[in-house]
Motif scaffolding. Structure first.
Motif, short mmCIF file in Angstrom:
data_model
loop_
_atom_site.label_atom_id
_atom_site.label_comp_id
_atom_site.label_asym_id
_atom_site.label_seq_id
_atom_site.Cartn_x
_atom_site.Cartn_y
_atom_site.Cartn_z
N THR A 266 -23.89 51.53 28.06
CA THR A 266 -22.45 51.76 28.22
C THR A 266 -21.70 50.68 27.45
O THR A 266 -22.05 49.49 27.54
CB THR A 266 -22.04 51.70 29.70
OG1 THR A 266 -22.83 52.65 30.44
CG2 THR A 266 -20.58 52.05 29.87
N GLU A 267 -20.69 51.09 26.70
CA GLU A 267 -19.92 50.13 25.91
C GLU A 267 -18.43 50.42 26.01
O GLU A 267 -17.99 51.57 25.88
CB GLU A 267 -20.34 50.19 24.44
CG GLU A 267 -19.53 49.26 23.53
CD GLU A 267 -19.91 49.40 22.06
OE1 GLU A 267 -20.87 48.74 21.65
OE2 GLU A 267 -19.24 50.18 21.36
N LEU A 268 -17.64 49.38 26.26
CA LEU A 268 -16.18 49.45 26.24
C LEU A 268 -15.69 48.52 25.14
O LEU A 268 -16.15 47.37 25.03
CB LEU A 268 -15.60 49.02 27.59
CG LEU A 268 -16.02 49.84 28.81
CD1 LEU A 268 -15.45 49.22 30.09
CD2 LEU A 268 -15.54 51.28 28.67
N LYS A 269 -14.74 49.01 24.33
CA LYS A 269 -14.28 48.22 23.19
C LYS A 269 -12.77 48.34 23.06
O LYS A 269 -12.20 49.42 23.24
CB LYS A 269 -14.95 48.71 21.90
CG LYS A 269 -14.54 47.96 20.64
CD LYS A 269 -15.11 48.61 19.38
CE LYS A 269 -16.61 48.46 19.30
NZ LYS A 269 -17.14 48.96 17.99
N ALA A 270 -12.12 47.23 22.72
CA ALA A 270 -10.68 47.20 22.41
C ALA A 270 -10.50 46.54 21.05
O ALA A 270 -11.19 45.56 20.73
CB ALA A 270 -9.91 46.43 23.48
N ALA A 271 -9.59 47.08 20.23
CA ALA A 271 -9.47 46.58 18.86
C ALA A 271 -8.04 46.69 18.35
O ALA A 271 -7.24 47.49 18.84
CB ALA A 271 -10.40 47.38 17.93
N VAL A 272 -7.73 45.86 17.35
CA VAL A 272 -6.47 45.96 16.61
C VAL A 272 -6.82 46.03 15.13
O VAL A 272 -7.84 45.51 14.69
CB VAL A 272 -5.54 44.75 16.88
CG1 VAL A 272 -5.04 44.78 18.30
CG2 VAL A 272 -6.25 43.44 16.57
N GLU A 273 -5.95 46.69 14.34
CA GLU A 273 -6.17 46.84 12.91
C GLU A 273 -4.88 46.54 12.16
O GLU A 273 -3.80 46.99 12.56
CB GLU A 273 -6.65 48.25 12.58
CG GLU A 273 -6.81 48.51 11.09
CD GLU A 273 -7.25 49.94 10.78
OE1 GLU A 273 -8.46 50.19 10.79
OE2 GLU A 273 -6.35 50.78 10.56
N TYR A 274 -5.02 45.80 11.06
CA TYR A 274 -3.89 45.54 10.18
C TYR A 274 -4.24 46.05 8.78
O TYR A 274 -5.27 45.66 8.21
CB TYR A 274 -3.55 44.05 10.11
CG TYR A 274 -2.41 43.74 9.16
CD1 TYR A 274 -1.10 44.02 9.53
CD2 TYR A 274 -2.66 43.20 7.91
CE1 TYR A 274 -0.04 43.76 8.67
CE2 TYR A 274 -1.61 42.93 7.03
CZ TYR A 274 -0.30 43.22 7.42
OH TYR A 274 0.74 42.97 6.56
N ASN A 275 -3.39 46.92 8.25
CA ASN A 275 -3.59 47.45 6.91
C ASN A 275 -2.58 46.77 5.98
O ASN A 275 -1.37 46.86 6.18
CB ASN A 275 -3.38 48.97 6.89
CG ASN A 275 -3.77 49.59 5.56
OD1 ASN A 275 -4.31 48.91 4.69
ND2 ASN A 275 -3.49 50.87 5.40
N ILE A 276 -3.09 46.08 4.97
CA ILE A 276 -2.22 45.33 4.07
C ILE A 276 -1.25 46.26 3.35
O ILE A 276 -0.08 45.92 3.14
CB ILE A 276 -3.07 44.53 3.06
CG1 ILE A 276 -3.87 43.46 3.81
CG2 ILE A 276 -2.21 43.89 1.98
CD1 ILE A 276 -4.83 42.68 2.95
N PHE A 277 -1.72 47.44 2.97
CA PHE A 277 -0.85 48.44 2.36
C PHE A 277 -0.36 49.42 3.43
O PHE A 277 -1.05 49.62 4.43
CB PHE A 277 -1.59 49.21 1.27
CG PHE A 277 -2.21 48.34 0.21
CD1 PHE A 277 -1.41 47.65 -0.69
CD2 PHE A 277 -3.58 48.20 0.13
CE1 PHE A 277 -1.97 46.85 -1.66
CE2 PHE A 277 -4.16 47.40 -0.84
CZ PHE A 277 -3.34 46.71 -1.73
N PRO A 278 0.79 50.04 3.24
CA PRO A 278 1.23 51.05 4.21
C PRO A 278 0.21 52.20 4.28
O PRO A 278 -0.40 52.57 3.29
CB PRO A 278 2.57 51.54 3.62
CG PRO A 278 3.03 50.42 2.75
CD PRO A 278 1.79 49.79 2.19
N TYR A 279 0.03 52.74 5.48
CA TYR A 279 -0.96 53.80 5.68
C TYR A 279 -0.66 55.04 4.82
O TYR A 279 -1.57 55.79 4.48
CB TYR A 279 -1.00 54.20 7.16
CG TYR A 279 -1.70 53.19 8.03
CD1 TYR A 279 -3.09 53.09 8.05
CD2 TYR A 279 -0.98 52.32 8.83
CE1 TYR A 279 -3.73 52.15 8.84
CE2 TYR A 279 -1.61 51.39 9.63
CZ TYR A 279 -2.99 51.30 9.64
OH TYR A 279 -3.62 50.37 10.42
#
Length: 426
Positions: A266-279
């Motif tokens: 069982t795995e629980l994960k929380a994350a944030v992402e930053y994209n240098i260029f606009p999506y």
């Protein structure tokens, strides 16, 4: 002196007239170079349907360089983007067109859409050539089958499925010979909803593999070895768009894997992402950095190398992915790192890189490399693997690293134009 002055003046006039004639010289036919980075392009179909231009094999000699990219949409279809780069005498012209395909669209329907936008994008360029006088433009609206004509209303109508897409699949195979037999069966399901604001998904897969070997030892005794492996995985994820550069997500996963000695994982994960260029620029460039924290609870079929039948692991990691699609080619580089908080010696570090570069007209090279340092195989069985288990891949073995490398050079020469289509004996 007067004669010399008149001669010089006449010579300058001749040069000016020649330059003016050269500048006003109209191109007879447009030469285009079509580069499909990650999209399916039916070049044969394009050449037969667009006969008003020359399809060049040399990207430098072309008047228009067309870059075609493709991305998956939330509905299960594809998002195509076509960038028209003017070159040589068209260097000041540039345009970008994009469209979405239906998730149930056939290859025939997709290629019709691609060529429709190809023609629309090429129209301004062809209009500046001598071939324009032979062009035929039909600007009639293509009304979909069953459409009553109220297209605006259809666009504004709320989706009855609320943007949810479901998939269910089953597949398997059986193969063998006199001393070897293999069979496997897999089933999968998914439910996903994608909008500009959210991505929500539920996915699962169950697979069973059975392999049999008939071996004869040195004393002539026949022995049958049967290997049974099964896997299952259920995952849920939620991704929230925050800005044109920031996103946040969480995921939950449950899995079993006999090959990896995982009885219950069982795995629980929380994350944030930053994209240098606009999506919104994902078709041409993408550079994202992610950080995540995870909690894993594992139960094992048998004792591990570290005398564990179950354990809870807390870790964190970071990932980065860079992708670039340009006229000169495309490249992708990624790095991933993960380690456990209370077990600093256990970590995983991997990197991958792919480059496909067009050096000049017909010369290009490509490289794909992957490498991984493995120091977190916590589920390995305590007992030593037998020779039979190694040969039949019944158990996962310890390995400190793995890698792969593919590379090559291509050179194409000869005629720069290829407008003829001959399908005989294809």
């Amino acid at each position: 002196m007067t004669k010399i002055f008149v001669a010089l003046l006449s010579f300058c006039c001749l040069l000016n007239n020649a330059a003016a004639q050269e500048a006003s010289k109209e191109i007879d036919r447009l030469k285009i170079f079509l580069d499909c980075v990650n999209a399916d392009c039916d070049f044969t179909f394009f050449r037969t349907e667009i006969t008003l231009v020359d399809f060049s094999r040399d990207n430098k000699a072309a008047d228009v360089f067309i870059l075609v990219t493709e991305q998956n949409t939330g509905s299960g279809g594809e998002h195509y983007q076509l960038i028209f780069f003017g070159q040589n005498s068209f260097s000041r012209m540039r345009d970008t067109l994009s469209f979405n395909t239906d998730r149930n669209a056939t290859d025939f329907e997709i290629r019709d859409q691609v060529i429709q936008y190809l023609k629309l994008g090429l129209a301004p360029f062809i209009a500046k050539t001598a071939a324009a006088k032979n062009a035929r433009m039909d600007f009639k609206f293509l009304q979909p089958a069953g459409d009553s004509g109220q297209n605006k209303k259809a666009i504004l109508t709320k989706d009855p499925w609320n943007y949810w897409v479901f998939r269910v699949g089953v597949n398997g195979n059986v193969r063998g010979d006199a001393v070897y037999k293999s069979s496997n069966l897999n089933s999968s399901f998914s439910a996903n909803r994608v909008t500009d604001e959210y991505k929500i998904g539920f996915e699962g897969r169950v697979g069973r593999n059975k392999t049999g070997y008939d071996l004869v030892d040195s004393s002539g005794i026949k022995k049958n070895i049967t290997v049974n492996n099964h896997t299952s995985r259920v995952e849920h994820f939620f991704i929230k768009s925050i800005t044109q550069h920031w996103s946040a997500a969480y995921s939950a996963e449950f899995r079993t894997n006999t090959f990896e000695n995982i009885k219950q994982g069982t795995e629980l994960k929380a994350a944030v992402e930053y994209n240098i260029f606009p999506y919104k620029e994902v078709n041409t460039k993408f550079f994202a950095v992610r950080y995540f924290v995870d909690v894993r609870r594992n139960k094992y079929f048998d004792s591990t190398l570290y005398d564990k039948l179950n354990e809870t692991l807390i870790g964190h990691g970071a990932e980065t992915q860079f992708q670039l699609n340009q006229k000169w080619g495309n490249t992708s580089v990624g790095v991933e790192y993960h380690k456990y908080f209370k077990r600093g010696n256990f970590f995983n570090l991997g990197a991958n890189a792919q480059v496909d570069v067009r050096i000049t007209g017909g010369l290009s090279f490509f490289v794909f490399a992957f490498g991984e340092i493995v120091r977190d195989q916590l589920s390995l069985l305590k007992e030593d693997a037998t020779g039979e288990e190694v040969l039949t891949r019944r158990r996962q073995l310890a390995s400190g690293y793995n890698y792969s490398l593919n590379f090559g050079v291509n050179y194409r020469f000869g005629s720069k134009l290829n407008n003829f289509v001959n399908p005989r004996f294809n």
